[in-house]
Enzyme design. Structure first.
Site, PDB file in Angstrom:
ATOM      1  N   LYS A  20       0.838  -1.209   0.000  1.00 18.68           N
ATOM      2  CA  LYS A  20       0.000   0.000   0.000  1.00 18.68           C
ATOM      3  C   LYS A  20       0.872   1.259   0.000  1.00 18.68           C
ATOM      4  O   LYS A  20       0.652   2.157  -0.795  1.00 18.68           O
ATOM      5  CB  LYS A  20      -0.943   0.007   1.209  1.00 18.68           C
ATOM      6  CG  LYS A  20      -1.887  -1.188   1.257  1.00 18.68           C
ATOM      7  CD  LYS A  20      -2.947  -1.041   2.351  1.00 18.68           C
ATOM      8  CE  LYS A  20      -2.391  -1.001   3.763  1.00 18.68           C
ATOM      9  NZ  LYS A  20      -1.742  -2.263   4.184  1.00 18.68           N
ATOM     10  N   ARG A  95      -9.717   0.187   9.126  1.00 18.27           N
ATOM     11  CA  ARG A  95      -9.253  -1.170   9.432  1.00 18.27           C
ATOM     12  C   ARG A  95     -10.276  -1.964  10.237  1.00 18.27           C
ATOM     13  O   ARG A  95     -10.029  -3.123  10.550  1.00 18.27           O
ATOM     14  CB  ARG A  95      -7.965  -1.096  10.242  1.00 18.27           C
ATOM     15  CG  ARG A  95      -6.694  -1.239   9.375  1.00 18.27           C
ATOM     16  CD  ARG A  95      -5.541  -0.997  10.288  1.00 18.27           C
ATOM     17  NE  ARG A  95      -4.324  -1.660  10.016  1.00 18.27           N
ATOM     18  CZ  ARG A  95      -3.257  -1.061   9.486  1.00 18.27           C
ATOM     19  NH1 ARG A  95      -3.327   0.156   9.029  1.00 18.27           N
ATOM     20  NH2 ARG A  95      -2.122  -1.705   9.398  1.00 18.27           N
ATOM     21  N   ARG A 129      11.826  -5.448   4.838  1.00 20.79           N
ATOM     22  CA  ARG A 129      11.509  -4.054   4.490  1.00 20.79           C
ATOM     23  C   ARG A 129      12.393  -3.066   5.278  1.00 20.79           C
ATOM     24  O   ARG A 129      12.602  -3.243   6.475  1.00 20.79           O
ATOM     25  CB  ARG A 129      10.036  -3.828   4.842  1.00 20.79           C
ATOM     26  CG  ARG A 129       9.512  -2.471   4.509  1.00 20.79           C
ATOM     27  CD  ARG A 129       8.029  -2.493   4.380  1.00 20.79           C
ATOM     28  NE  ARG A 129       7.318  -2.598   5.653  1.00 20.79           N
ATOM     29  CZ  ARG A 129       5.994  -2.554   5.753  1.00 20.79           C
ATOM     30  NH1 ARG A 129       5.244  -2.436   4.679  1.00 20.79           N
ATOM     31  NH2 ARG A 129       5.412  -2.657   6.932  1.00 20.79           N
ATOM     32  N   ARG A 157      11.337  -0.827  10.733  1.00 26.58           N
ATOM     33  CA  ARG A 157      10.283  -0.432  11.670  1.00 26.58           C
ATOM     34  C   ARG A 157      10.268  -1.378  12.866  1.00 26.58           C
ATOM     35  O   ARG A 157      10.489  -2.568  12.710  1.00 26.58           O
ATOM     36  CB  ARG A 157       8.920  -0.499  10.962  1.00 26.58           C
ATOM     37  CG  ARG A 157       8.555   0.788  10.272  1.00 26.58           C
ATOM     38  CD  ARG A 157       7.330   0.644   9.427  1.00 26.58           C
ATOM     39  NE  ARG A 157       6.199  -0.011  10.071  1.00 26.58           N
ATOM     40  CZ  ARG A 157       5.005  -0.127   9.507  1.00 26.58           C
ATOM     41  NH1 ARG A 157       4.796   0.375   8.306  1.00 26.58           N
ATOM     42  NH2 ARG A 157       4.020  -0.731  10.129  1.00 26.58           N
ATOM     43  N   ARG A 168       0.191  -9.122  13.422  1.00 31.59           N
ATOM     44  CA  ARG A 168      -0.501  -8.125  12.589  1.00 31.59           C
ATOM     45  C   ARG A 168      -1.358  -8.822  11.536  1.00 31.59           C
ATOM     46  O   ARG A 168      -2.449  -8.365  11.205  1.00 31.59           O
ATOM     47  CB  ARG A 168       0.528  -7.184  11.927  1.00 31.59           C
ATOM     48  CG  ARG A 168       1.118  -6.205  12.926  1.00 31.59           C
ATOM     49  CD  ARG A 168       2.421  -5.601  12.444  1.00 31.59           C
ATOM     50  NE  ARG A 168       2.255  -4.719  11.311  1.00 31.59           N
ATOM     51  CZ  ARG A 168       3.267  -4.345  10.517  1.00 31.59           C
ATOM     52  NH1 ARG A 168       4.493  -4.796  10.736  1.00 31.59           N
ATOM     53  NH2 ARG A 168       3.053  -3.533   9.522  1.00 31.59           N
TER      54      ARG A 168
HETATM   55  P1  AMP Z   1       0.624   0.459   9.092  1.00 32.93           P
HETATM   56  O1  AMP Z   1       1.788   1.358   8.882  1.00 32.93           O
HETATM   57  O2  AMP Z   1      -0.580   0.879   8.293  1.00 32.93           O
HETATM   58  O3  AMP Z   1       0.967  -0.991   8.886  1.00 32.93           O
HETATM   59  O4  AMP Z   1       0.194   0.604  10.629  1.00 32.93           O
HETATM   60  C1  AMP Z   1       1.078   0.272  11.690  1.00 32.93           C
HETATM   61  C2  AMP Z   1       0.283   0.026  12.966  1.00 32.93           C
HETATM   62  O5  AMP Z   1      -0.430   1.216  13.313  1.00 32.93           O
HETATM   63  C3  AMP Z   1      -0.770  -1.066  12.870  1.00 32.93           C
HETATM   64  O6  AMP Z   1      -0.231  -2.357  13.110  1.00 32.93           O
HETATM   65  C4  AMP Z   1      -1.750  -0.638  13.957  1.00 32.93           C
HETATM   66  O7  AMP Z   1      -1.240  -0.939  15.245  1.00 32.93           O
HETATM   67  C5  AMP Z   1      -1.731   0.893  13.832  1.00 32.93           C
HETATM   68  N1  AMP Z   1      -2.744   1.394  12.873  1.00 32.93           N
HETATM   69  C6  AMP Z   1      -2.525   2.012  11.670  1.00 32.93           C
HETATM   70  N2  AMP Z   1      -3.684   2.356  11.084  1.00 32.93           N
HETATM   71  C7  AMP Z   1      -4.666   1.938  11.924  1.00 32.93           C
HETATM   72  C8  AMP Z   1      -6.086   1.977  11.869  1.00 32.93           C
HETATM   73  N3  AMP Z   1      -6.736   2.513  10.830  1.00 32.93           N
HETATM   74  N4  AMP Z   1      -6.772   1.435  12.916  1.00 32.93           N
HETATM   75  C9  AMP Z   1      -6.134   0.909  13.987  1.00 32.93           C
HETATM   76  N5  AMP Z   1      -4.810   0.817  14.095  1.00 32.93           N
HETATM   77  C10 AMP Z   1      -4.064   1.337  13.075  1.00 32.93           C
END
Ligand code: AMP
Length: 215
Positions: A20, A95, A129, A157, A168
């Protein structure tokens, strides 16, 4: 050429590591919609050491979702900015079903582009990554190696370790995957095979946006 689908937002959907973040720049350029990643917003809050950041980190480190109320606060603030008038490109949001329902009261969604990738490929993608902190560019040790001269500054990260990735993914299957049906029933879900190489996936996305812009 910029295709503006006025006032309507686009969702880029898929499991963690589906690409994404990598593909959002292309979609943002093609549609003129600013990209909004709730993951990036949360990581910024963590770096700033704000209260929201401290609370969010405890969930992020465990591969769990941050509570909907915190996410919706961030989204409402982002949607109130002037550049959100033409709609936004959401990456990693919504999400959960409650987030999707709350979004419906805030903006129209014209399409949901879903990147479909299997779990094993995701684990290998995510653990390799690396991000360049200076440009935000995302690389991969094997699939997209960074130029030699910047390799020393690349970061992994905190939540990209194998154990956290498995958590996740399980969170994704339980809480986020049901959103596919939610948007399929609305007739706006477009599924793309996200398992190919980056350029192949980009071409599929380009073709879809071209087709939708001509409708
Ligand atoms: P991402 O970078 O999108 O993979 O997000 C990293 C982490 O941030 C996720 O594993 C969640 O803990 C949190 N997170 C990001 N976006 C959301 C969302 N829309 N709802 C809940 N948690 C989120």
């Amino acid at each position: 050429m910029v295709f503006v689908i006025k006032g309507k937002s686009i969702i880029l959907f898929g499991p963690p590591g589906a690409g994404k973040g990598t593909q959002s720049g292309l979609i943002s350029t093609m549609t003129g919609k600013p990209q909004v990643s709730t993951g990036d917003m949360l990581r910024e809050a963590v770096t700033d050491g704000s209260e929201v950041g401290r609370e969010a980190k405890s969930y992020m480190d465990r591969g769990l979702l941050v509570p909907d109320e915190i996410i919706m606060q961030l989204i409402k603030m982002r949607l109130s900015r002037d550049d959100a008038m033409g709609g936004l490109l959401f990456d990693g949001f919504p999400r959960t079903i409650p987030q999707a329902m709350a979004l419906e009261t805030l903006t129209d969604v014209s399409m949901v582009i879903s990147l479909v990738v299997g779990d094993d490929e995701i684990v290998s993608r995510i653990t390799g990554r690396r991000t360049d902190p200076e440009t935000g560019e995302i690389y991969h040790l094997e699939y997209k190696p960074a130029p030699q001269h910047i390799r020393g500054r690349l970061l992994q990260r905190d939540d990209d370790t194998e154990d956290t990735v498995r958590n996740r993914l399980s969170t994704f299957h339980k809480q986020t995957a049901p959103l596919s049906d939610f948007y399929r029933e609305k007739g706006i879900l477009i599924e793309i095979d996200g398992s190919g190489d980056i350029k192949q996936v980009s071409s599929s996305i380009e073709a879809i946006i071209d087709a939708k812009s001509g409708e």
